[in-house]
Scaffold this motif. Structure first.
Motif, PDB file in Angstrom:
ATOM      1  N   SER A  50       0.848  -1.196   0.000  1.00  0.00           N
ATOM      2  CA  SER A  50       0.000   0.000   0.000  1.00  0.00           C
ATOM      3  C   SER A  50       0.882   1.246   0.000  1.00  0.00           C
ATOM      4  N   GLU A  51       0.321   2.325  -0.483  1.00  0.00           N
ATOM      5  CA  GLU A  51       1.063   3.588  -0.534  1.00  0.00           C
ATOM      6  C   GLU A  51       1.511   4.015   0.863  1.00  0.00           C
ATOM      7  N   ASP A  52       0.654   3.844   1.862  1.00  0.00           N
ATOM      8  CA  ASP A  52       1.018   4.225   3.231  1.00  0.00           C
ATOM      9  C   ASP A  52       2.213   3.425   3.735  1.00  0.00           C
ATOM     10  N   VAL A  53       2.194   2.129   3.504  1.00  0.00           N
ATOM     11  CA  VAL A  53       3.293   1.266   3.954  1.00  0.00           C
ATOM     12  C   VAL A  53       4.576   1.619   3.208  1.00  0.00           C
ATOM     13  N   ILE A  54       4.473   1.817   1.912  1.00  0.00           N
ATOM     14  CA  ILE A  54       5.659   2.198   1.134  1.00  0.00           C
ATOM     15  C   ILE A  54       6.233   3.512   1.652  1.00  0.00           C
ATOM     16  N   PHE A  55       5.375   4.499   1.881  1.00  0.00           N
ATOM     17  CA  PHE A  55       5.892   5.787   2.360  1.00  0.00           C
ATOM     18  C   PHE A  55       6.571   5.635   3.720  1.00  0.00           C
ATOM     19  N   GLU A  56       5.966   4.854   4.596  1.00  0.00           N
ATOM     20  CA  GLU A  56       6.560   4.630   5.919  1.00  0.00           C
ATOM     21  C   GLU A  56       7.927   3.976   5.773  1.00  0.00           C
ATOM     22  N   ARG A  57       8.050   2.991   4.891  1.00  0.00           N
ATOM     23  CA  ARG A  57       9.325   2.293   4.698  1.00  0.00           C
ATOM     24  C   ARG A  57      10.384   3.192   4.074  1.00  0.00           C
ATOM     25  N   VAL A  58      10.025   3.932   3.026  1.00  0.00           N
ATOM     26  CA  VAL A  58      11.031   4.745   2.332  1.00  0.00           C
ATOM     27  C   VAL A  58      11.421   5.975   3.138  1.00  0.00           C
ATOM     28  N   SER A  59      10.581   6.396   4.051  1.00  0.00           N
ATOM     29  CA  SER A  59      10.893   7.565   4.887  1.00  0.00           C
ATOM     30  C   SER A  59      12.042   7.292   5.834  1.00  0.00           C
ATOM     31  N   ARG A  60      12.338   6.034   6.088  1.00  0.00           N
ATOM     32  CA  ARG A  60      13.435   5.668   6.990  1.00  0.00           C
ATOM     33  C   ARG A  60      14.799   5.987   6.366  1.00  0.00           C
ATOM     34  N   ASN A  61      14.858   6.015   5.030  1.00  0.00           N
ATOM     35  CA  ASN A  61      16.122   6.234   4.332  1.00  0.00           C
ATOM     36  C   ASN A  61      16.118   7.629   3.709  1.00  0.00           C
ATOM     37  N   LYS A  62      16.900   8.504   4.257  1.00  0.00           N
ATOM     38  CA  LYS A  62      16.925   9.899   3.788  1.00  0.00           C
ATOM     39  C   LYS A  62      17.792  10.092   2.550  1.00  0.00           C
ATOM     40  N   LYS A  63      18.387   9.017   2.035  1.00  0.00           N
ATOM     41  CA  LYS A  63      19.290   9.144   0.889  1.00  0.00           C
ATOM     42  C   LYS A  63      18.640   8.783  -0.440  1.00  0.00           C
ATOM     43  N   ARG A  64      17.338   8.594  -0.466  1.00  0.00           N
ATOM     44  CA  ARG A  64      16.672   8.229  -1.716  1.00  0.00           C
ATOM     45  C   ARG A  64      16.562   9.465  -2.609  1.00  0.00           C
ATOM     46  N   PRO A  65      17.308   9.493  -3.717  1.00  0.00           N
ATOM     47  CA  PRO A  65      17.395  10.717  -4.520  1.00  0.00           C
ATOM     48  C   PRO A  65      16.061  11.198  -5.084  1.00  0.00           C
ATOM     49  N   LEU A  66      15.187  10.288  -5.462  1.00  0.00           N
ATOM     50  CA  LEU A  66      13.918  10.714  -6.055  1.00  0.00           C
ATOM     51  C   LEU A  66      12.974  11.322  -5.026  1.00  0.00           C
ATOM     52  N   LEU A  67      13.285  11.151  -3.740  1.00  0.00           N
ATOM     53  CA  LEU A  67      12.418  11.697  -2.695  1.00  0.00           C
ATOM     54  C   LEU A  67      12.974  12.975  -2.070  1.00  0.00           C
ATOM     55  N   GLN A  68      14.005  13.528  -2.688  1.00  0.00           N
ATOM     56  CA  GLN A  68      14.571  14.791  -2.209  1.00  0.00           C
ATOM     57  C   GLN A  68      13.752  15.939  -2.813  1.00  0.00           C
ATOM     58  N   THR A  69      12.486  15.984  -2.417  1.00  0.00           N
ATOM     59  CA  THR A  69      11.553  16.984  -2.946  1.00  0.00           C
ATOM     60  C   THR A  69      10.907  17.717  -1.781  1.00  0.00           C
ATOM     61  N   ALA A  70      10.165  18.785  -2.112  1.00  0.00           N
ATOM     62  CA  ALA A  70       9.473  19.554  -1.076  1.00  0.00           C
ATOM     63  C   ALA A  70       8.382  18.721  -0.401  1.00  0.00           C
ATOM     64  N   ASP A  71       7.789  17.789  -1.149  1.00  0.00           N
ATOM     65  CA  ASP A  71       6.696  16.972  -0.620  1.00  0.00           C
ATOM     66  C   ASP A  71       6.914  15.505  -1.004  1.00  0.00           C
ATOM     67  N   PRO A  72       7.772  14.800  -0.245  1.00  0.00           N
ATOM     68  CA  PRO A  72       8.082  13.402  -0.585  1.00  0.00           C
ATOM     69  C   PRO A  72       6.848  12.506  -0.645  1.00  0.00           C
ATOM     70  N   ARG A  73       5.865  12.765   0.191  1.00  0.00           N
ATOM     71  CA  ARG A  73       4.646  11.944   0.194  1.00  0.00           C
ATOM     72  C   ARG A  73       3.924  12.064  -1.146  1.00  0.00           C
ATOM     73  N   ARG A  74       3.818  13.274  -1.646  1.00  0.00           N
ATOM     74  CA  ARG A  74       3.182  13.500  -2.950  1.00  0.00           C
ATOM     75  C   ARG A  74       4.019  12.856  -4.070  1.00  0.00           C
ATOM     76  N   THR A  75       5.329  12.946  -3.939  1.00  0.00           N
ATOM     77  CA  THR A  75       6.222  12.335  -4.929  1.00  0.00           C
ATOM     78  C   THR A  75       6.010  10.825  -4.984  1.00  0.00           C
ATOM     79  N   VAL A  76       5.903  10.185  -3.829  1.00  0.00           N
ATOM     80  CA  VAL A  76       5.635   8.742  -3.788  1.00  0.00           C
ATOM     81  C   VAL A  76       4.323   8.448  -4.510  1.00  0.00           C
ATOM     82  N   HIS A  77       3.295   9.211  -4.199  1.00  0.00           N
ATOM     83  CA  HIS A  77       1.983   9.007  -4.833  1.00  0.00           C
ATOM     84  C   HIS A  77       2.086   9.127  -6.355  1.00  0.00           C
ATOM     85  N   GLU A  78       2.732  10.185  -6.818  1.00  0.00           N
ATOM     86  CA  GLU A  78       2.840  10.430  -8.265  1.00  0.00           C
ATOM     87  C   GLU A  78       3.658   9.343  -8.961  1.00  0.00           C
ATOM     88  N   LEU A  79       4.774   8.942  -8.350  1.00  0.00           N
ATOM     89  CA  LEU A  79       5.605   7.900  -8.960  1.00  0.00           C
ATOM     90  C   LEU A  79       4.870   6.556  -8.993  1.00  0.00           C
TER      91      LEU A  79
END
Length: 173
Positions: free
Chosen positions: A104-133
């Motif tokens: 689920s999107e919620d679970v994915i966001f929770e998991r990827v939020s643990r790693n601050k080095k994910r280049p595609l999530l270096q955005t103003a709104d990482p949650r929205r970025t996850v949704h869009e991707l």
């Protein structure tokens, strides 16, 4: 089709963790395309993105995937964006049994939020970025995979067992 199991899916879906378990249980080699790119480039993915950009990374990701065509009896974990290129989608299917590991999107966001080095999530709104991707890639994952496992409520062990059971049928092992 080669006797390989290939994992695709969004970052944080568990491809590496589940893939390692599947490889271990089957006595297969485990290969991670991101690790191949990192080894060849001599730098981490975040550094690759910072220095060279996403297109450079995607070119090297395709090269890494192409180099795996010689493998047999391997479990291959891929980067989340590998399905963006039609050439890669064809290569994935040639490599073996393609499994889309999702959550689920919620679970994915929770998991990827643990790693601050994910280049595609270096955005103003990482949650929205996850949704869009996720929206952008959904049909590509679905169209490439032969089997889907939703890991939202599954342990890595349960997901691995589901993949192994389906692969045994696909390969007639």
């Amino acid at each position: 089709m080669r006797n390989n199991i290939v994992f695709i899916g969004f970052m944080g879906s568990g491809k590496t963790s589940v893939g390692r378990l599947v490889a271990q249980r089957l006595g297969f080699q485990f290969v991670d395309t991101d690790a191949v790119v990192v080894e060849r480039a001599g730098m981490q993915i975040s550094e690759i993105f910072a220095r060279h950009g996403e297109p450079w990374f995607r070119d090297h990701e395709t090269s890494a995937l192409s180099s795996l065509s010689i493998l047999n009896r391997s479990v291959i974990s891929t980067g989340g964006g590998i399905v963006l290129r039609p050439q890669n989608r064809a290569l994935l299917q040639e490599l073996g049994f393609v499994v889309w590991l999702t959550a689920s999107e919620d679970v994915i966001f929770e998991r990827v939020s643990r790693n601050k080095k994910r280049p595609l999530l270096q955005t103003a709104d990482p949650r929205r970025t996850v949704h869009e991707l996720l929206e952008q890639r959904h049909d590509l994952y679905q169209g490439t995979a032969q089997f889907t496992v939703n890991s939202t409520e599954l342990s890595h062990e349960a997901a691995a067992e589901a993949v192994i059971a389906k692969a045994r049928k696909a390969f007639s092992w």
